[in-house]
Write an enzyme that holds these catalytic residues in place. Structure first.
Site, short mmCIF file in Angstrom:
data_model
loop_
_atom_site.label_atom_id
_atom_site.label_comp_id
_atom_site.label_asym_id
_atom_site.label_seq_id
_atom_site.Cartn_x
_atom_site.Cartn_y
_atom_site.Cartn_z
CE LYS A 175 2.84 32.95 -27.88
NZ LYS A 175 3.02 34.30 -29.18
CB THR A 209 -0.54 32.18 -39.18
OG1 THR A 209 0.61 32.68 -39.74
CG2 THR A 209 -0.95 31.53 -39.52
N GLY A 211 0.32 38.14 -37.56
CA GLY A 211 -0.17 39.12 -36.02
C GLY A 211 -0.33 38.28 -34.79
CB THR A 212 -0.55 34.81 -34.65
OG1 THR A 212 0.31 34.55 -34.79
CG2 THR A 212 -1.74 33.92 -35.38
N GLY A 213 1.10 36.08 -32.95
CA GLY A 213 1.71 36.33 -31.45
C GLY A 213 1.14 37.70 -30.69
CB CYS A 214 0.75 40.51 -32.50
SG CYS A 214 2.52 41.49 -32.96
#
Length: 362
Positions: A175, A209, A211-214
């Site tokens: 990402k 932002t 929690g974006t990876g989860c």
């Protein structure tokens, strides 16, 4: 009616923005029945993490057994796996029950750069779990940690993807939210063992932002659970997170959570032409049809439906464009040449990228 099921193996975020709470919200929004295995309980809010309380390996193993015996998932994702024993138990369950379509969010580094996994846990992740993955979703710092390479440009990003793929993961998406070299847009790079596919969207400056990876990994798992290809699932994940960032909830005094229902709202607005507030019953029904669709184009009962983009299987939405080129592992002559399958982005200034910033369990 067959119901797609997805499992998250992750920590709990008391603030609700990341971890298994974010995953379950994402599954629900994308029309997938969500299940969870809790690996740790955290005390956190938008200002930070104030306590982490890991569950025992026995407790995690029992949860995995309960689901394996009765509710096998169509896809699953891992998040916070805090030590090597837990990683090995998870890998054993995946093998024992034959669970496919595994998405790994390698939660390795805190937002400030502090290591969240000890070296032995990193070794277990690489040796035991990555070989089972359909998709692994590192951000740039995590890709550097996994590959041992310094990522400074597109070439080094591709080299890192190749090295991570060599650990046994079927597909790798690195990402681009941490890439400070491009202030205008964010590009995610997918390598599927044969070619590279890039997903590009405008970058949005926001502090919300958390929690974006989860959420990205959960959306990809939801797509896989519904039968999408990896490229389609990654495109779905990018669009979902961009929508979540574009309409922030403005909660808390720190790094707030993203808006998990924004994607459904935007879908309703695109479907019926009225927008979220003015759509009334038609807008709500459009959102429901969209939430149960396999892909954007499946919500075809609604005028003004989103059009499917040609090429990689990614679907045009929220300003995301996708392009593909042959990778080092391309097997056929047709794949050995550069392939430009760019999907023109819709003009949508509300879309956003830059989503792989981590705070707490993101």
């Amino acid at each position: 009616m067959a119901v797609a099921k997805a499992l998250t193996i992750a920590g709990s975020d008391s603030g609700g923005g990341a971890g298994l709470q974010a995953d379950l919200k994402t599954f629900q929004e994308l029309g997938v029945y969500g299940m969870s295995v809790v690996t740790a309980v955290t005390a956190q809010n938008t200002l930070g993490v104030h306590g982490v309380y890991p569950l025992s390996v026995d407790a995690v193993e029992r949860q995995l057994w309960a689901l394996g015996e009765d509710l096998p998932p169509d896809a699953l994702k891992t998040g916070m796996l805090h030590d090597g024993d837990l990683i090995r138990v998870t890998a054993e369950a995946v093998r024992r029950y034959g669970w496919g379509r595994l998405v790994i969010d390698p939660v390795m580094l805190a937002k400030g750069g502090a290591a969240l996994l000890r070296p032995e846990a990193v070794a277990a992740l690489i040796g035991c779990l990555l070989p089972l993955a359909a998709l692994v979703t590192p951000n740039l710092p995590e890709a550097e940690a996994l590959s041992g390479l310094r990522i400074t440009d597109d070439a080094s990003r591709r080299s890192a993807a190749l090295r991570i793929h060599a650990y046994g993961a079927a597909c790798v998406v690195i990402k681009g939210g941490h890439d400070e070299g491009d202030a205008a847009q964010s590009t995610d790079l997918l390598y599927d063992g044969e070619r590279f596919v890039t997903f590009t969207g405008p970058r949005l400056a926001t502090r919300h932002t958390h929690g974006t990876g989860c959420t990205f990994a959960a959306a990809a798992a939801a797509g896989l659970a519904r039968g999408q290809t990896v490229a389609e699932a990654v495109g779905l994940a990018k669009r979902f997170v961009q929508a979540a960032l574009a309409e922030p909830l403005e909660l808390g005094g720190g790094h707030g959570p993203t808006n998990h229902w924004a994607y459904r709202w935007q879908a309703a607005a695109r479907s019926d032409g009225f927008g979220v507030d003015g759509g009334g019953a038609a807008g709500r029904n459009g959102a429901q049809a969209y939430g149960s669709a396999e892909a954007d184009a499946d919500a075809s009962a609604w005028a003004g439906r989103v059009e499917a983009a040609a090429g990689t299987g990614a679907v045009r939405s929220a300003g995301v464009s996708a392009s593909a080129s042959a990778g080092a592992g391309a097997a056929s002559a047709g794949m050995s040449r550069n392939v430009d399958e760019r999907a023109d982005a819709d003009a949508n200034p509300a879309s956003a990228a830059g989503y792989s910033s981590r705070e707490g369990l993101s």
